[in-house]
Design a protein around this motif. Structure first.
Motif, PDB file in Angstrom:
ATOM      1  N   LEU A  73       0.824  -1.213   0.000  1.00 56.40           N
ATOM      2  CA  LEU A  73       0.000   0.000   0.000  1.00 56.40           C
ATOM      3  C   LEU A  73       0.853   1.255   0.000  1.00 56.40           C
ATOM      4  O   LEU A  73       0.535   2.231  -0.684  1.00 56.40           O
ATOM      5  CB  LEU A  73      -0.934  -0.021   1.217  1.00 56.40           C
ATOM      6  N   VAL A  74       1.951   1.261   0.750  1.00 57.74           N
ATOM      7  CA  VAL A  74       2.830   2.435   0.803  1.00 57.74           C
ATOM      8  C   VAL A  74       3.475   2.678  -0.564  1.00 57.74           C
ATOM      9  O   VAL A  74       3.534   3.818  -1.053  1.00 57.74           O
ATOM     10  CB  VAL A  74       3.903   2.249   1.898  1.00 57.74           C
ATOM     11  N   MET A  75       3.953   1.631  -1.208  1.00 58.28           N
ATOM     12  CA  MET A  75       4.550   1.792  -2.534  1.00 58.28           C
ATOM     13  C   MET A  75       3.515   2.289  -3.543  1.00 58.28           C
ATOM     14  O   MET A  75       3.813   3.130  -4.403  1.00 58.28           O
ATOM     15  CB  MET A  75       5.146   0.462  -2.993  1.00 58.28           C
ATOM     16  N   ALA A  76       2.287   1.783  -3.437  1.00 58.96           N
ATOM     17  CA  ALA A  76       1.224   2.247  -4.332  1.00 58.96           C
ATOM     18  C   ALA A  76       0.832   3.683  -4.037  1.00 58.96           C
ATOM     19  O   ALA A  76       0.520   4.452  -4.952  1.00 58.96           O
ATOM     20  CB  ALA A  76       0.013   1.328  -4.200  1.00 58.96           C
ATOM     21  N   LEU A  91       9.479   6.520   8.315  1.00 54.81           N
ATOM     22  CA  LEU A  91       8.649   6.242   7.139  1.00 54.81           C
ATOM     23  C   LEU A  91       7.487   7.222   7.033  1.00 54.81           C
ATOM     24  O   LEU A  91       7.198   7.751   5.962  1.00 54.81           O
ATOM     25  CB  LEU A  91       8.134   4.804   7.212  1.00 54.81           C
ATOM     26  N   LEU A  92       6.831   7.499   8.146  1.00 56.41           N
ATOM     27  CA  LEU A  92       5.711   8.447   8.130  1.00 56.41           C
ATOM     28  C   LEU A  92       6.173   9.841   7.724  1.00 56.41           C
ATOM     29  O   LEU A  92       5.479  10.555   7.002  1.00 56.41           O
ATOM     30  CB  LEU A  92       5.048   8.488   9.510  1.00 56.41           C
ATOM     31  N   GLY A  93       7.366  10.235   8.182  1.00 54.19           N
ATOM     32  CA  GLY A  93       7.904  11.540   7.800  1.00 54.19           C
ATOM     33  C   GLY A  93       8.195  11.637   6.314  1.00 54.19           C
ATOM     34  O   GLY A  93       7.922  12.662   5.681  1.00 54.19           O
ATOM     35  N   GLN A 102      11.926   8.051  -4.722  1.00 50.74           N
ATOM     36  CA  GLN A 102      11.284   8.058  -3.413  1.00 50.74           C
ATOM     37  C   GLN A 102      10.906   6.636  -2.980  1.00 50.74           C
ATOM     38  O   GLN A 102      11.054   6.292  -1.807  1.00 50.74           O
ATOM     39  CB  GLN A 102      10.043   8.947  -3.457  1.00 50.74           C
ATOM     40  N   MET A 103      10.423   5.830  -3.914  1.00 48.51           N
ATOM     41  CA  MET A 103      10.090   4.453  -3.588  1.00 48.51           C
ATOM     42  C   MET A 103      11.333   3.693  -3.116  1.00 48.51           C
ATOM     43  O   MET A 103      11.279   2.957  -2.120  1.00 48.51           O
ATOM     44  CB  MET A 103       9.479   3.763  -4.813  1.00 48.51           C
ATOM     45  N   ARG A 104      12.426   3.882  -3.800  1.00 53.26           N
ATOM     46  CA  ARG A 104      13.663   3.200  -3.395  1.00 53.26           C
ATOM     47  C   ARG A 104      14.193   3.749  -2.082  1.00 53.26           C
ATOM     48  O   ARG A 104      14.726   3.004  -1.252  1.00 53.26           O
ATOM     49  CB  ARG A 104      14.702   3.324  -4.503  1.00 53.26           C
ATOM     50  N   SER A 105      14.052   5.064  -1.875  1.00 55.29           N
ATOM     51  CA  SER A 105      14.514   5.666  -0.623  1.00 55.29           C
ATOM     52  C   SER A 105      13.755   5.105   0.573  1.00 55.29           C
ATOM     53  O   SER A 105      14.340   4.840   1.636  1.00 55.29           O
ATOM     54  CB  SER A 105      14.337   7.184  -0.694  1.00 55.29           C
ATOM     55  N   ILE A 106      12.456   4.905   0.419  1.00 56.86           N
ATOM     56  CA  ILE A 106      11.647   4.342   1.507  1.00 56.86           C
ATOM     57  C   ILE A 106      12.054   2.896   1.784  1.00 56.86           C
ATOM     58  O   ILE A 106      12.132   2.460   2.932  1.00 56.86           O
ATOM     59  CB  ILE A 106      10.154   4.457   1.178  1.00 56.86           C
TER      60      ILE A 106
END
Length: 256
Positions: free
Chosen positions: A81-84, A166-168, A248-252
């Motif tokens: 869900l986060v990646m999406a 992660l939330l930040g 951003q996806m890779r950074s997370i």
């Protein structure tokens, strides 16, 4: 018979975890959740990627009906869900840019029904189509699938994903959505601002002229001409937005 059933359950427990993460991503991401990508296609992609993963990595066997299994179900769904959500915010910034351009051109009431976004202006639909074409032209689908498969190495099954950092990052990415929308719509919006100023001077100099009969056609003609001339710039900014999305996806996933 019991041995065959145990082997079947063992295979099922090995496949269910990656399939949960992949299915959650495909169900909520902006590009792959559109009506053109049917449920059958998404399920097929999930099965193929899951079988590919099961052949190239060792997947832990966790019983899904235990407390640890229920926690892992939530964890896998949350990662997908986060990646999406990161992709969804990128698509939303393209829609917001179209809304800004439509408002400047006087086309705010010219809406179309988008199954994924709801009622959006026609310029937003144009920008959404451009965004999808740019996404496919730069190989975004391959990059996203690569990141999705790599996530099982960076965040293996059984590792907690939720953190304060992660939330930040998600909050900061949401703020970048408005910056991206501003950059995409800036050429048209700034030009139409000067057109509005010019129409204001004209109506001030000749009060007998009707501002609506003069201003609206001028805004529409100028808006379409500037939009046509700024398409290369819009495409470059949308490509930049997708590159930032992949980063951003890779950074997370890497925690960097």
């Amino acid at each position: 018979m019991n041995l065959e059933m145990l082997n079947l359950l063992d295979r099922f427990f090995a496949l269910i975890w990656p399939m949960l993460r992949i299915s959650a991503f495909l169900a909520f991401s902006s590009i792959f959740s559109v009506r053109a990508v049917s449920l059958r296609i998404r399920v097929s992609i999930s099965i193929v990627l899951t079988l590919f993963l099961s052949l190239h990595m060792d997947i832990p066997r966790i019983d899904p009906i235990t407390a640890e299994g229920l926690k892992e179900i939530v964890n896998q769904l949350f990662i997908g869900l986060v990646m999406a959500m990161i992709m969804q915010l990128a698509s939303s910034s393209i829609v917001v840019a179209g809304q800004a351009v439509s408002g400047s051109m006087g086309l705010s009431m010219a809406n179309m029904v988008d199954p994924s976004m709801g009622n959006v202006p026609v310029i937003s639909q144009l920008f959404t189509i451009l965004g999808t074409l740019v996404f496919l032209s730069i190989g975004g689908h391959l990059i996203v699938f690569g990141l999705l498969l790599e996530s099982f190495t960076l965040f293996p099954i059984g590792k907690d994903f939720m953190s304060q950092d992660l939330l930040g990052k998600i909050t900061a990415w949401g703020a970048l959505m408005f910056v991206s929308a501003l950059l995409i719509s800036l050429p048209v919006v700034i030009t139409l601002l000067f057109v509005n100023i010019g129409v204001g001077f004209i109506t001030r100099a000749a009060p007998s002229l009707n501002i609506f009969s003069v201003g609206l056609p001028a805004l529409l003609i100028a808006g379409f001409v500037v939009l046509w001339l700024s398409i290369p710039s819009v495409v470059q900014r949308i490509a930049w937005l997708w590159v930032q999305t992949f980063g951003q996806m890779r950074s997370i996933l890497t925690g960097g």
